[in-house]
Design a protein around this motif. Sequence first.
Motif, PDB file in Angstrom:
ATOM      1  N   ALA A   8     -33.261  11.060  -0.745  1.00  0.00           N
ATOM      2  CA  ALA A   8     -33.508  11.035  -2.187  1.00  0.00           C
ATOM      3  C   ALA A   8     -32.265  11.456  -2.955  1.00  0.00           C
ATOM      4  O   ALA A   8     -31.515  12.321  -2.512  1.00  0.00           O
ATOM      5  N   HIS A   9     -32.099  10.834  -4.107  1.00  0.00           N
ATOM      6  CA  HIS A   9     -31.069  11.227  -5.071  1.00  0.00           C
ATOM      7  C   HIS A   9     -31.815  11.492  -6.370  1.00  0.00           C
ATOM      8  O   HIS A   9     -32.541  10.622  -6.858  1.00  0.00           O
ATOM      9  N   VAL A  10     -31.644  12.693  -6.924  1.00  0.00           N
ATOM     10  CA  VAL A  10     -32.483  13.137  -8.034  1.00  0.00           C
ATOM     11  C   VAL A  10     -31.639  13.795  -9.125  1.00  0.00           C
ATOM     12  O   VAL A  10     -30.730  14.571  -8.836  1.00  0.00           O
ATOM     13  N   ASP A  11     -31.977  13.494 -10.366  1.00  0.00           N
ATOM     14  CA  ASP A  11     -31.494  14.228 -11.533  1.00  0.00           C
ATOM     15  C   ASP A  11     -32.680  15.023 -12.063  1.00  0.00           C
ATOM     16  O   ASP A  11     -33.773  14.466 -12.245  1.00  0.00           O
ATOM     17  N   ILE A  12     -32.483  16.306 -12.291  1.00  0.00           N
ATOM     18  CA  ILE A  12     -33.563  17.191 -12.739  1.00  0.00           C
ATOM     19  C   ILE A  12     -33.321  17.563 -14.195  1.00  0.00           C
ATOM     20  O   ILE A  12     -32.267  18.090 -14.541  1.00  0.00           O
ATOM     21  N   ASP A  13     -34.316  17.289 -15.043  1.00  0.00           N
ATOM     22  CA  ASP A  13     -34.210  17.584 -16.471  1.00  0.00           C
ATOM     23  C   ASP A  13     -34.692  18.991 -16.832  1.00  0.00           C
ATOM     24  O   ASP A  13     -34.274  19.531 -17.845  1.00  0.00           O
ATOM     25  N   PRO A  15     -35.143  22.391 -14.655  1.00  0.00           N
ATOM     26  CA  PRO A  15     -35.109  23.115 -13.379  1.00  0.00           C
ATOM     27  C   PRO A  15     -36.240  24.128 -13.212  1.00  0.00           C
ATOM     28  O   PRO A  15     -36.737  24.313 -12.091  1.00  0.00           O
ATOM     29  N   ALA A  16     -36.677  24.770 -14.281  1.00  0.00           N
ATOM     30  CA  ALA A  16     -37.756  25.758 -14.162  1.00  0.00           C
ATOM     31  C   ALA A  16     -39.063  25.081 -13.743  1.00  0.00           C
ATOM     32  O   ALA A  16     -39.757  25.562 -12.842  1.00  0.00           O
ATOM     33  N   ARG A  17     -39.382  23.965 -14.348  1.00  0.00           N
ATOM     34  CA  ARG A  17     -40.607  23.241 -13.980  1.00  0.00           C
ATOM     35  C   ARG A  17     -40.473  22.560 -12.619  1.00  0.00           C
ATOM     36  O   ARG A  17     -41.473  22.338 -11.935  1.00  0.00           O
ATOM     37  N   TYR A  18     -39.247  22.243 -12.210  1.00  0.00           N
ATOM     38  CA  TYR A  18     -39.027  21.649 -10.889  1.00  0.00           C
ATOM     39  C   TYR A  18     -39.441  22.616  -9.789  1.00  0.00           C
ATOM     40  O   TYR A  18     -39.873  22.202  -8.715  1.00  0.00           O
ATOM     41  N   ALA A  52     -27.293  13.787  -9.372  1.00  0.00           N
ATOM     42  CA  ALA A  52     -26.762  15.149  -9.221  1.00  0.00           C
ATOM     43  C   ALA A  52     -27.177  15.816  -7.907  1.00  0.00           C
ATOM     44  O   ALA A  52     -26.428  16.618  -7.355  1.00  0.00           O
ATOM     45  N   ARG A  53     -28.354  15.496  -7.395  1.00  0.00           N
ATOM     46  CA  ARG A  53     -28.908  16.216  -6.238  1.00  0.00           C
ATOM     47  C   ARG A  53     -29.256  15.213  -5.145  1.00  0.00           C
ATOM     48  O   ARG A  53     -29.934  14.224  -5.395  1.00  0.00           O
ATOM     49  N   THR A  54     -28.810  15.483  -3.921  1.00  0.00           N
ATOM     50  CA  THR A  54     -29.173  14.675  -2.761  1.00  0.00           C
ATOM     51  C   THR A  54     -30.039  15.521  -1.842  1.00  0.00           C
ATOM     52  O   THR A  54     -29.735  16.691  -1.594  1.00  0.00           O
ATOM     53  N   VAL A  55     -31.122  14.911  -1.347  1.00  0.00           N
ATOM     54  CA  VAL A  55     -32.040  15.591  -0.433  1.00  0.00           C
ATOM     55  C   VAL A  55     -32.304  14.665   0.750  1.00  0.00           C
ATOM     56  O   VAL A  55     -32.574  13.479   0.560  1.00  0.00           O
ATOM     57  N   VAL A  56     -32.211  15.205   1.968  1.00  0.00           N
ATOM     58  CA  VAL A  56     -32.567  14.469   3.175  1.00  0.00           C
ATOM     59  C   VAL A  56     -33.584  15.317   3.934  1.00  0.00           C
ATOM     60  O   VAL A  56     -33.316  16.480   4.247  1.00  0.00           O
ATOM     61  N   LYS A  76     -50.010  14.763  -5.566  1.00  0.00           N
ATOM     62  CA  LYS A  76     -50.247  15.799  -6.588  1.00  0.00           C
ATOM     63  C   LYS A  76     -48.941  16.512  -6.936  1.00  0.00           C
ATOM     64  O   LYS A  76     -48.666  16.799  -8.101  1.00  0.00           O
ATOM     65  N   ALA A  77     -48.125  16.814  -5.931  1.00  0.00           N
ATOM     66  CA  ALA A  77     -46.820  17.443  -6.184  1.00  0.00           C
ATOM     67  C   ALA A  77     -45.922  16.496  -6.969  1.00  0.00           C
ATOM     68  O   ALA A  77     -45.255  16.898  -7.932  1.00  0.00           O
ATOM     69  N   LYS A  78     -45.907  15.238  -6.583  1.00  0.00           N
ATOM     70  CA  LYS A  78     -45.076  14.230  -7.243  1.00  0.00           C
ATOM     71  C   LYS A  78     -45.427  14.110  -8.725  1.00  0.00           C
ATOM     72  O   LYS A  78     -44.546  13.916  -9.568  1.00  0.00           O
ATOM     73  N   ALA A  79     -46.704  14.258  -9.046  1.00  0.00           N
ATOM     74  CA  ALA A  79     -47.131  14.189 -10.447  1.00  0.00           C
ATOM     75  C   ALA A  79     -46.492  15.305 -11.277  1.00  0.00           C
ATOM     76  O   ALA A  79     -46.288  15.145 -12.488  1.00  0.00           O
ATOM     77  N   LEU A  80     -46.150  16.419 -10.649  1.00  0.00           N
ATOM     78  CA  LEU A  80     -45.444  17.503 -11.341  1.00  0.00           C
ATOM     79  C   LEU A  80     -43.963  17.168 -11.525  1.00  0.00           C
ATOM     80  O   LEU A  80     -43.336  17.594 -12.500  1.00  0.00           O
ATOM     81  N   ARG A  81     -43.395  16.433 -10.576  1.00  0.00           N
ATOM     82  CA  ARG A  81     -41.972  16.088 -10.605  1.00  0.00           C
ATOM     83  C   ARG A  81     -41.663  14.946 -11.553  1.00  0.00           C
ATOM     84  O   ARG A  81     -40.643  14.959 -12.257  1.00  0.00           O
TER      85      ARG A  81
END
Length: 97
Positions: A8-13, A15-18, A52-56, A76-81
């Motif tokens: 995954a490659h992710v940009d987080i808008d 961070p606290a809610r992430y 900005a963020r890479t996750v494997v 359910k987790a994805k709905a938060l992201r």
Amino acid sequence: MSKGYWVAHVDIDDPARYEDYKRANAAPFAEYGAKFLVRGGPGVTKEGASRARTVVIEFPSYEAAVACYESEGYQKAKALRDPISTGDLVIVAGYDG
């Protein structure tokens, strides 16, 4: 049987809610045997574009990787992201050579 991976490659808008997403994904990741190999950290894009963020994340099998993504717990987790990040995710089978 080859392992499965989420890349995954992710940009987080927000961070606290992430952090809420990270707490919520812990149970499905544990259930499906997920192991983080890369979780953010410094990196450099040498070709193409990235975020900005890479996750494997490694799973015991490709089937487990797909099942985790499709599980009720992960959805359910994805709905938060989703409202607080933008990303690209590929689920891929490992190479057994």
